[in-house]
Design a protein around this motif. Structure first.
Motif, PDB file in Angstrom:
ATOM      1  N   MET A  65      11.441 -14.217  -1.983  1.00 10.48           N
ATOM      2  CA  MET A  65      11.154 -12.494  -2.020  1.00 10.48           C
ATOM      3  C   MET A  65      11.009 -12.204  -0.382  1.00 10.48           C
ATOM      4  O   MET A  65      10.449 -12.682   0.502  1.00 10.48           O
ATOM      5  CB  MET A  65       9.967 -12.125  -2.799  1.00 10.48           C
ATOM      6  N   ARG A  66      11.773 -10.813  -0.394  1.00  6.81           N
ATOM      7  CA  ARG A  66      11.768 -10.164   0.866  1.00  6.81           C
ATOM      8  C   ARG A  66      10.886  -9.115   0.953  1.00  6.81           C
ATOM      9  O   ARG A  66      10.411  -8.530   2.271  1.00  6.81           O
ATOM     10  CB  ARG A  66      13.073  -9.996   1.213  1.00  6.81           C
ATOM     11  N   SER A  67      10.634  -8.229  -0.191  1.00  6.52           N
ATOM     12  CA  SER A  67       9.717  -7.044  -0.229  1.00  6.52           C
ATOM     13  C   SER A  67       9.278  -6.915  -1.629  1.00  6.52           C
ATOM     14  O   SER A  67       9.609  -7.337  -2.457  1.00  6.52           O
ATOM     15  CB  SER A  67      10.581  -5.905   0.280  1.00  6.52           C
ATOM     16  N   ILE A  68       8.064  -6.462  -1.574  1.00  2.00           N
ATOM     17  CA  ILE A  68       7.372  -5.867  -2.704  1.00  2.00           C
ATOM     18  C   ILE A  68       6.783  -4.390  -2.565  1.00  2.00           C
ATOM     19  O   ILE A  68       6.195  -3.987  -1.542  1.00  2.00           O
ATOM     20  CB  ILE A  68       6.005  -6.657  -2.927  1.00  2.00           C
ATOM     21  N   ILE A  69       7.064  -3.502  -3.425  1.00  2.00           N
ATOM     22  CA  ILE A  69       7.125  -2.152  -3.194  1.00  2.00           C
ATOM     23  C   ILE A  69       6.702  -1.460  -4.535  1.00  2.00           C
ATOM     24  O   ILE A  69       6.847  -1.581  -5.656  1.00  2.00           O
ATOM     25  CB  ILE A  69       8.494  -1.266  -3.117  1.00  2.00           C
ATOM     26  N   GLY A  83       5.513   6.612  -4.566  1.00  2.00           N
ATOM     27  CA  GLY A  83       5.180   6.768  -3.320  1.00  2.00           C
ATOM     28  C   GLY A  83       5.901   5.970  -2.173  1.00  2.00           C
ATOM     29  O   GLY A  83       5.731   5.908  -1.001  1.00  2.00           O
ATOM     30  N   ASN A  84       6.580   4.766  -2.899  1.00  2.00           N
ATOM     31  CA  ASN A  84       7.141   3.753  -2.077  1.00  2.00           C
ATOM     32  C   ASN A  84       6.193   2.961  -1.169  1.00  2.00           C
ATOM     33  O   ASN A  84       6.473   3.096  -0.032  1.00  2.00           O
ATOM     34  CB  ASN A  84       8.481   4.336  -1.467  1.00  2.00           C
ATOM     35  N   ILE A  85       5.202   2.477  -1.765  1.00  2.00           N
ATOM     36  CA  ILE A  85       4.149   1.834  -0.826  1.00  2.00           C
ATOM     37  C   ILE A  85       4.313   0.340  -0.860  1.00  2.00           C
ATOM     38  O   ILE A  85       4.226  -0.259  -1.681  1.00  2.00           O
ATOM     39  CB  ILE A  85       2.799   2.276  -1.319  1.00  2.00           C
ATOM     40  N   VAL A 117      -2.673  -5.516  -4.315  1.00  2.00           N
ATOM     41  CA  VAL A 117      -2.419  -4.126  -4.541  1.00  2.00           C
ATOM     42  C   VAL A 117      -2.879  -3.294  -3.156  1.00  2.00           C
ATOM     43  O   VAL A 117      -3.870  -3.612  -2.655  1.00  2.00           O
ATOM     44  CB  VAL A 117      -3.396  -3.389  -5.691  1.00  2.00           C
ATOM     45  N   PRO A 118      -1.706  -2.798  -2.501  1.00  2.00           N
ATOM     46  CA  PRO A 118      -2.070  -2.097  -1.179  1.00  2.00           C
ATOM     47  C   PRO A 118      -3.467  -1.066  -1.512  1.00  2.00           C
ATOM     48  O   PRO A 118      -3.491  -0.422  -2.424  1.00  2.00           O
ATOM     49  CB  PRO A 118      -0.826  -1.221  -0.910  1.00  2.00           C
ATOM     50  N   ASP A 119      -4.110  -0.888  -0.297  1.00  2.00           N
ATOM     51  CA  ASP A 119      -5.021   0.155  -0.281  1.00  2.00           C
ATOM     52  C   ASP A 119      -4.449   1.405  -0.359  1.00  2.00           C
ATOM     53  O   ASP A 119      -5.344   2.361  -0.881  1.00  2.00           O
ATOM     54  CB  ASP A 119      -5.970  -0.097   1.189  1.00  2.00           C
ATOM     55  N   THR A 120      -3.392   1.823   0.012  1.00  2.00           N
ATOM     56  CA  THR A 120      -2.871   3.007   0.194  1.00  2.00           C
ATOM     57  C   THR A 120      -2.007   3.467  -1.285  1.00  2.00           C
ATOM     58  O   THR A 120      -1.557   4.551  -1.201  1.00  2.00           O
ATOM     59  CB  THR A 120      -1.838   3.217   1.112  1.00  2.00           C
ATOM     60  N   ALA A 121      -2.020   2.641  -2.353  1.00  2.00           N
ATOM     61  CA  ALA A 121      -1.135   2.728  -3.396  1.00  2.00           C
ATOM     62  C   ALA A 121      -1.812   3.852  -4.206  1.00  2.00           C
ATOM     63  O   ALA A 121      -2.989   4.037  -4.377  1.00  2.00           O
ATOM     64  CB  ALA A 121      -1.213   1.204  -4.216  1.00  2.00           C
ATOM     65  N   SER A 122      -0.718   4.819  -4.680  1.00  2.00           N
ATOM     66  CA  SER A 122      -1.131   5.715  -5.595  1.00  2.00           C
ATOM     67  C   SER A 122      -1.639   5.279  -7.102  1.00  2.00           C
ATOM     68  O   SER A 122      -1.174   4.185  -7.310  1.00  2.00           O
ATOM     69  CB  SER A 122       0.100   6.682  -5.852  1.00  2.00           C
TER      70      SER A 122
END
Length: 340
Positions: free
Chosen positions: A63-67, A71-73, A91-96
């Motif tokens: 895998m190369r990216s996880i979005i 909000g495309n985080i 889960v990113p801290d900035t995820a909506s």
């Protein structure tokens, strides 16, 4: 013995070559396991910022990216934890907040979509200003405000009006209320959060100065010129420009009708500093001096427990003193209040 000696290295060599071939085949199989990525399970299927997620399935290698698509985080991940059968990430801290999809893209550009519910309650890191009147505007800065549905004065059903909302900022107009102070309950798609910041209702406070000096007060200052200033203020129509004209000049506001301190808990006020840091000597009735350090060029909010004066025997406010240390400067004051 010589013949035996020669045979042993050849045997070891054959075994080593066989092992290398097997490892190489395993690696090739692993690296090729991305032709048809398929997800079986995301565990857990709900989480807040920082939650560790494990996606299992097949052909998940490289895998190369996880979005997170709201909000495309992007979600950073360590390729070490990416195999053909699983990938681990957070889960990113900035995820909506709310229902959305996680989009995973592999080395061949093939995409995999997995649903998740992100829990992201509002977080208010700052509120400006922290005092308000009916119809005044308050700005909250923090995170997860974009799905805000309502803002309520805590413990009531009285709602503020939402003016604008985005991921990191929420602007509201305050309603009429008889509460002397209040926190805010902010509700978004993930739930409700109560602010840690306490807001002061100017309309329910005793105002020594709001847009002008209280009618029961007069100016007894020395080496100082006080005047209304409309170009820079916290709220209302004007602040109080204090142009200190001499060393150790003092603002001395005097009550023609004394204000009893018993009903009040705090004295609050804003001061905008000069071009350099200054120290001020502050007291009530020339009792129990407090030294304040005023940062340069910014408005700073002060909230002082009235106990420091009540315990020194001050029962009524007659004189409000703010004396500058050393060289004179011009500072600005706003919303000098006694608060319940």
């Amino acid at each position: 013995m010589k013949s035996i000696f020669l045979t042993i290295p050849r045997t070891i060599l054959l075994l080593a070559v066989s092992a290398l071939v097997m490892v190489s085949c395993d690696k090739d199989a692993e690296s090729d396991a991305h032709a048809n990525p398929k997800a079986d399970k995301l565990d857990p299927g709900i989480g807040s910022g920082g939650t560790v997620l494990t996606l299992t399935g097949s052909d998940l290698a490289q895998m190369r990216s996880i979005i997170f698509d709201k909000g495309n985080i992007p979600a950073p991940f360590n390729p070490t934890f990416n195999t053909a059968s699983a990938i681990i990430f957070r889960v990113p801290d900035t995820a909506s907040g709310g229902d959305q999809n996680i989009i995973l893209t592999n080395v061949d550009g093939k995409r995999l979509s997995v649903p998740i519910n992100v829990v992201a309650v509002p977080i208010a890191s700052s509120v400006f200003p922290v005092d308000f009147s009916e119809g005044s505007t308050i700005t909250l800065t923090g995170r997860n405000f974009e799905t805000t549905a309502k803002v309520v004065l805590s413990g009531t059903t009285t709602e503020a009006t939402i003016v604008s909302k985005s991921l990191k900022q929420l602007v509201i107009t305050m309603p009429a209320t008889t509460l002397p102070t209040t926190k805010l309950d902010i509700t978004n798609v993930s739930g409700t959060m109560t602010t840690t910041q306490v807001l002061t209702n100017i309309d329910q406070a005793y105002a020594v100065f709001k847009d002008a000096l209280h009618a029961d007060w007069e100016d007894w200052s020395w080496s100082l010129t006080n005047s209304p200033y409309t170009s820079d203020k916290i709220s209302g129509t004007a602040s109080l420009q204090a142009a200190y004209g001499g060393a150790w000049g003092g603002m001395q506001l005097h009550a023609k009708v004394k204000a009893a301190l018993a009903p009040y808990k705090y004295v609050t006020f804003w001061i905008k500093g000069a071009d350099v840091e200054k120290k001020m000597k502050f007291n009530f009735n020339w009792t129990n001096d407090q030294t304040l350090t005023i940062p340069p060029n910014v408005w700073t909010y002060y909230k002082i427990d009235l106990g420091i004066f009540k315990n020194a025997g001050v029962a009524e406010l007659e004189t409000f003193v703010m004396q500058i240390h050393d060289d004179p400067k011009t500072l600005y004051f706003d919303n000098i209040l006694l608060v319940k």
